[in-house]
Design a protein around this motif. Structure first.
Motif, PDB file in Angstrom:
ATOM      1  N   GLY A 259      -1.227   1.826  57.671  1.00 49.58           N
ATOM      2  CA  GLY A 259      -2.069   3.128  58.524  1.00 49.58           C
ATOM      3  C   GLY A 259      -2.618   4.659  57.656  1.00 49.58           C
ATOM      4  N   ILE A 260      -3.004   3.710  56.562  1.00 45.37           N
ATOM      5  CA  ILE A 260      -3.657   4.876  55.215  1.00 45.37           C
ATOM      6  C   ILE A 260      -5.026   4.014  56.165  1.00 45.37           C
ATOM      7  CG2 ILE A 260      -3.703   6.140  53.436  1.00 45.37           C
ATOM      8  CD1 ILE A 260      -0.682   5.154  52.955  1.00 45.37           C
ATOM      9  N   ARG A 261      -6.378   4.800  55.911  1.00 42.07           N
ATOM     10  CA  ARG A 261      -7.252   5.176  55.329  1.00 42.07           C
ATOM     11  C   ARG A 261      -8.054   6.551  55.671  1.00 42.07           C
ATOM     12  NH1 ARG A 261     -11.610   4.860  59.023  1.00 42.07           N
ATOM     13  NH2 ARG A 261     -10.933   5.534  60.878  1.00 42.07           N
ATOM     14  N   THR A 262      -7.690   7.240  55.992  1.00 42.09           N
ATOM     15  CA  THR A 262      -8.706   8.595  56.197  1.00 42.09           C
ATOM     16  C   THR A 262      -7.813   9.351  54.892  1.00 42.09           C
ATOM     17  OG1 THR A 262      -7.120   9.940  57.074  1.00 42.09           O
ATOM     18  CG2 THR A 262      -9.484   8.342  58.122  1.00 42.09           C
ATOM     19  N   TRP A 263      -8.896  10.111  54.047  1.00 42.44           N
ATOM     20  CA  TRP A 263      -8.151  11.402  53.323  1.00 42.44           C
ATOM     21  C   TRP A 263      -7.180  11.632  53.668  1.00 42.44           C
ATOM     22  CZ3 TRP A 263      -9.363  11.422  48.531  1.00 42.44           C
ATOM     23  CH2 TRP A 263     -10.445  11.068  47.759  1.00 42.44           C
ATOM     24  N   GLU A 264      -6.768  12.711  54.932  1.00 41.48           N
ATOM     25  CA  GLU A 264      -5.718  13.443  55.701  1.00 41.48           C
ATOM     26  C   GLU A 264      -4.540  12.167  55.760  1.00 41.48           C
ATOM     27  OE1 GLU A 264      -4.348  14.939  60.116  1.00 41.48           O
ATOM     28  OE2 GLU A 264      -6.642  14.412  59.805  1.00 41.48           O
ATOM     29  N   GLN A 265      -5.001  10.832  56.008  1.00 39.54           N
ATOM     30  CA  GLN A 265      -3.303  10.104  56.805  1.00 39.54           C
ATOM     31  C   GLN A 265      -2.991   9.743  54.767  1.00 39.54           C
ATOM     32  OE1 GLN A 265      -5.686   6.849  57.804  1.00 39.54           O
ATOM     33  NE2 GLN A 265      -5.196   7.364  60.580  1.00 39.54           N
ATOM     34  N   PHE A 266      -4.215   9.869  54.141  1.00 39.68           N
ATOM     35  CA  PHE A 266      -3.425   9.433  52.667  1.00 39.68           C
ATOM     36  C   PHE A 266      -3.310   9.943  51.353  1.00 39.68           C
ATOM     37  CE2 PHE A 266      -4.748   9.324  47.869  1.00 39.68           C
ATOM     38  CZ  PHE A 266      -4.477   7.775  47.628  1.00 39.68           C
ATOM     39  N   PHE A 267      -3.176  11.872  51.994  1.00 34.97           N
ATOM     40  CA  PHE A 267      -2.667  12.755  51.709  1.00 34.97           C
ATOM     41  C   PHE A 267      -1.164  13.076  52.439  1.00 34.97           C
ATOM     42  CE2 PHE A 267      -6.691  14.940  50.805  1.00 34.97           C
ATOM     43  CZ  PHE A 267      -7.095  14.697  49.480  1.00 34.97           C
ATOM     44  N   ASP A 268      -1.150  11.955  52.986  1.00 27.84           N
ATOM     45  CA  ASP A 268       0.366  12.590  53.981  1.00 27.84           C
ATOM     46  C   ASP A 268       1.265  11.775  53.959  1.00 27.84           C
ATOM     47  OD1 ASP A 268       1.359  13.899  56.041  1.00 27.84           O
ATOM     48  OD2 ASP A 268       1.363  11.873  57.825  1.00 27.84           O
ATOM     49  N   ARG A 269       0.756  10.353  53.246  1.00 32.13           N
ATOM     50  CA  ARG A 269       1.231   8.848  53.356  1.00 32.13           C
ATOM     51  C   ARG A 269       1.343   8.188  52.474  1.00 32.13           C
ATOM     52  NH1 ARG A 269      -0.804   6.872  58.726  1.00 32.13           N
ATOM     53  NH2 ARG A 269      -0.921   8.310  59.766  1.00 32.13           N
ATOM     54  N   TYR A 270       0.722   9.349  51.266  1.00 34.91           N
ATOM     55  CA  TYR A 270       1.202   7.942  50.083  1.00 34.91           C
ATOM     56  C   TYR A 270       2.473   8.068  48.669  1.00 34.91           C
ATOM     57  CZ  TYR A 270      -1.114   5.533  45.865  1.00 34.91           C
ATOM     58  OH  TYR A 270      -0.602   4.595  44.773  1.00 34.91           O
ATOM     59  N   GLY A 271       2.456   9.165  48.948  1.00 37.98           N
ATOM     60  CA  GLY A 271       3.716   9.967  48.016  1.00 37.98           C
ATOM     61  C   GLY A 271       4.620   8.457  48.652  1.00 37.98           C
ATOM     62  N   ASP A 272       5.291   8.914  50.325  1.00 38.94           N
ATOM     63  CA  ASP A 272       5.989   7.603  50.520  1.00 38.94           C
ATOM     64  C   ASP A 272       5.556   7.079  50.037  1.00 38.94           C
ATOM     65  OD1 ASP A 272       7.690   9.846  52.166  1.00 38.94           O
ATOM     66  OD2 ASP A 272       5.986   9.966  54.107  1.00 38.94           O
ATOM     67  N   LEU A 273       4.156   6.300  50.533  1.00 39.20           N
ATOM     68  CA  LEU A 273       4.037   4.360  50.089  1.00 39.20           C
ATOM     69  C   LEU A 273       4.820   4.539  48.403  1.00 39.20           C
ATOM     70  CD1 LEU A 273       0.798   2.717  50.568  1.00 39.20           C
ATOM     71  CD2 LEU A 273       1.910   2.756  48.607  1.00 39.20           C
ATOM     72  N   CYS A 274       4.672   5.361  47.394  1.00 36.55           N
ATOM     73  CA  CYS A 274       4.745   4.770  46.235  1.00 36.55           C
ATOM     74  C   CYS A 274       7.091   4.999  46.050  1.00 36.55           C
ATOM     75  CB  CYS A 274       4.146   6.034  45.217  1.00 36.55           C
ATOM     76  SG  CYS A 274       2.750   5.718  44.728  1.00 36.55           S
ATOM     77  N   ARG A 275       7.448   5.983  46.786  1.00 39.94           N
ATOM     78  CA  ARG A 275       8.319   5.864  46.397  1.00 39.94           C
ATOM     79  C   ARG A 275       8.680   4.363  47.149  1.00 39.94           C
ATOM     80  NH1 ARG A 275       7.519  11.439  47.443  1.00 39.94           N
ATOM     81  NH2 ARG A 275       6.969  11.361  49.216  1.00 39.94           N
ATOM     82  N   SER A 276       8.689   3.815  48.074  1.00 37.97           N
ATOM     83  CA  SER A 276       9.137   2.608  48.695  1.00 37.97           C
ATOM     84  C   SER A 276       8.638   1.671  47.712  1.00 37.97           C
ATOM     85  CB  SER A 276       7.817   2.633  49.667  1.00 37.97           C
ATOM     86  OG  SER A 276       8.407   1.565  50.969  1.00 37.97           O
ATOM     87  N   SER A 277       7.646   2.093  47.105  1.00 40.61           N
ATOM     88  CA  SER A 277       7.036   0.736  46.329  1.00 40.61           C
ATOM     89  C   SER A 277       8.588   0.724  45.352  1.00 40.61           C
ATOM     90  CB  SER A 277       5.464   0.850  45.360  1.00 40.61           C
ATOM     91  OG  SER A 277       5.302   0.687  46.286  1.00 40.61           O
ATOM     92  N   GLY A 278       8.503   1.918  44.626  1.00 38.63           N
ATOM     93  CA  GLY A 278      10.097   2.085  43.944  1.00 38.63           C
ATOM     94  C   GLY A 278      11.397   1.834  44.446  1.00 38.63           C
ATOM     95  N   GLU A 279      11.425   1.671  45.582  1.00 40.07           N
ATOM     96  CA  GLU A 279      12.712   1.140  46.169  1.00 40.07           C
ATOM     97  C   GLU A 279      11.884  -0.319  45.999  1.00 40.07           C
ATOM     98  OE1 GLU A 279      13.272   3.303  49.508  1.00 40.07           O
ATOM     99  OE2 GLU A 279      13.965   5.270  48.375  1.00 40.07           O
ATOM    100  N   LEU A 280      11.220  -0.720  46.568  1.00 38.93           N
ATOM    101  CA  LEU A 280      11.669  -2.701  46.964  1.00 38.93           C
ATOM    102  C   LEU A 280      11.584  -3.499  45.354  1.00 38.93           C
ATOM    103  CD1 LEU A 280       8.863  -2.071  49.998  1.00 38.93           C
ATOM    104  CD2 LEU A 280      11.307  -2.890  50.160  1.00 38.93           C
ATOM    105  N   VAL A 281      10.455  -2.617  44.507  1.00 35.56           N
ATOM    106  CA  VAL A 281      10.701  -3.097  42.782  1.00 35.56           C
ATOM    107  C   VAL A 281      11.589  -2.716  42.362  1.00 35.56           C
ATOM    108  CG1 VAL A 281       8.946  -4.150  41.379  1.00 35.56           C
ATOM    109  CG2 VAL A 281       8.141  -4.273  44.009  1.00 35.56           C
ATOM    110  N   ARG A 282      12.082  -2.534  41.625  1.00 37.39           N
ATOM    111  CA  ARG A 282      13.486  -2.028  40.418  1.00 37.39           C
ATOM    112  C   ARG A 282      13.342  -2.487  38.853  1.00 37.39           C
ATOM    113  NH1 ARG A 282      18.449  -0.973  41.202  1.00 37.39           N
ATOM    114  NH2 ARG A 282      18.533  -2.998  42.394  1.00 37.39           N
ATOM    115  N   TYR A 283      13.379  -1.697  38.309  1.00 39.85           N
ATOM    116  CA  TYR A 283      13.425  -2.060  36.612  1.00 39.85           C
ATOM    117  C   TYR A 283      14.853  -2.077  36.156  1.00 39.85           C
ATOM    118  CZ  TYR A 283      12.832  -3.804  31.701  1.00 39.85           C
ATOM    119  OH  TYR A 283      13.534  -3.712  30.511  1.00 39.85           O
TER     120      TYR A 283
END
Length: 403
Positions: A259-283
């Motif tokens: 649900g990220i489209r606007t700047w406000e949503q991006f600033f609010d949620r992108y960090g959580d998205l990155c952290r989720s990626s680091g959990e779903l894909v791991r080295y």
């Protein structure tokens, strides 16, 4: 840890340009098409290189240089309200940061006379990266653990004898697709050398000297003596192995999944998205006593990278001064052109039958002939000089701030 921050950012604006700007761009594009080259344009104090072609439904393609954005603009159409797209590259984001990108977008659109609201922004791609000095790391594709539905693409580099002195080493592992979620680990040192991205040496060495611009950043720069300065020299390759982990989020992941489209949503949620990626894909590091790869522990590289994402991502930037980096780019470009000119002159000398010891005389003769050609057609040579100045305007002005 040598660098962390955004590497690519692309967004669309739900707005169309006004008739005045359209008429100006259309007239300038006609000139670019006739001359079959990029031309320098200036509008309301802004400078761009306008390409002689469009693409993917966009009539105008404009390049704002490394201190700006790349812009794609459609012909105004009431039935197509998403008329503007722009993207920022790695140099801008590494040196100025995400906050400066938003400010640049707002400032340029204001000067272009484009009016839009906060809901008229749609962020379509965002890449976040962490660079780690990891000498001795051998990338093993089988140690990349991901969700079973995620695709993986492995890249094996060709021999890099000058740097590594051996063949068949894995330089990159990529998981997922760019339209959705993609995670890649790759040897950034090799890529920087291959693509002549010399500014990264300045950014990395700035971190080694000063830490990162964010006061919380130097947390993972520890253990042992700080190396440096990092260098592309082949004899230092073994001690200068920089690996990048890059988390890429495409439109499907941003909009449909988070649900990220606007700047406000991006600033609010992108960090959580990155952290989720680091959990779903791991080295990971293999556990010889456990055949279930999903239970393998994280590799230390992965722990460092994930730790660096547990912070405010908005204002991350290297803190390095961009002006010296731009000057180095200008000097390197001149050196590259001079090498080409020298090679061309030697080829001409060979065709004309000159011997090696006669090359200085031959070069002097070529200079005289080039001078005569410029004097014989001063209008043409003056135009060629001005065209070159326009084409390299963003390289020639190393001290110019972002427009």
């Amino acid at each position: 840890m040598l660098h962390r921050g955004f590497d690519t950012l692309a967004l669309s604006i739900q707005a169309n340009i006004g008739p005045k700007l359209f008429e100006y761009l259309d007239a300038q594009k006609a000139i670019a098409e006739e001359e079959q080259r990029e031309i320098l344009i200036t509008y309301e104090g802004l400078q761009f290189l306008l390409k002689p072609y469009g693409g993917k439904g966009y009539r105008f393609l404009l390049d704002g240089g490394r201190d700006g954005a790349s812009w794609a603009i459609k012909k105004p159409n009431a039935r197509d309200k998403w008329g503007i797209r722009l993207s920022f590259g790695s140099f801008f984001l590494a040196t100025y940061g995400l906050g400066a990108a938003k400010a640049h977008c707002d400032r340029v659109l204001d000067r272009l006379g484009v009016r839009f609201g906060s809901d008229d922004v749609s962020i379509s791609r965002a890449d976040f990266c962490v660079d780690v000095l990891a000498n001795g790391l051998t990338l093993e594709p089988d140690q990349m653990v991901m969700h079973s539905a995620t695709g993986r693409r492995d890249h094996v580099a060709q021999d890099d004898i000058a740097v590594h002195g051996k063949s068949g080493w894995v330089s990159s592992v990529t998981s997922g697709s760019i339209a959705n979620r993609q995670v890649q680990i790759y040897n950034k040192r090799s890529e920087v050398i291959a693509r002549s991205k010399s500014h990264w040496w300045d950014i990395w060495n700035h971190t080694l000297r000063n830490g990162l611009g964010n006061i919380n950043a130097p947390l993972t720069l520890h253990k042992g003596t700080v190396p440096g300065p990092l260098s592309p020299d082949a004899d230092k390759a073994k001690h200068n192995q920089v690996w990048r982990v890059e988390f890429r989020a495409g439109k499907d992941l941003l909009k449909d999944r988070w649900g990220i489209r606007t700047w406000e949503q991006f600033f609010d949620r992108y960090g959580d998205l990155c952290r989720s990626s680091g959990e779903l894909v791991r080295y990971t590091e293999p556990d010889p006593n456990d055949t279930n790869r999903s239970r393998w522990p994280n590799h230390p590289l992965w722990d460092v990278v994930c730790a660096e994402m547990n912070d405010d991502l908005i204002e991350m930037r290297s803190g390095a001064d961009p002006n010296p980096m731009k000057e180095v780019h200008r000097v390197e470009h001149i050196a590259s052109l001079l090498k080409q000119v020298t090679g061309t002159c030697i080829t001409i000398a060979a065709l004309e039958g000159w011997e090696h010891e006669e090359l200085p005389v031959a070069f002097s003769g070529f200079a005289e002939r080039m001078t005569a050609a410029a004097n014989d057609n001063p209008e043409r040579s003056a135009k060629q000089l001005q065209d070159a100045k326009d084409r390299y305007v963003f390289i020639r002005q190393p001290d110019a701030p972002p427009t």
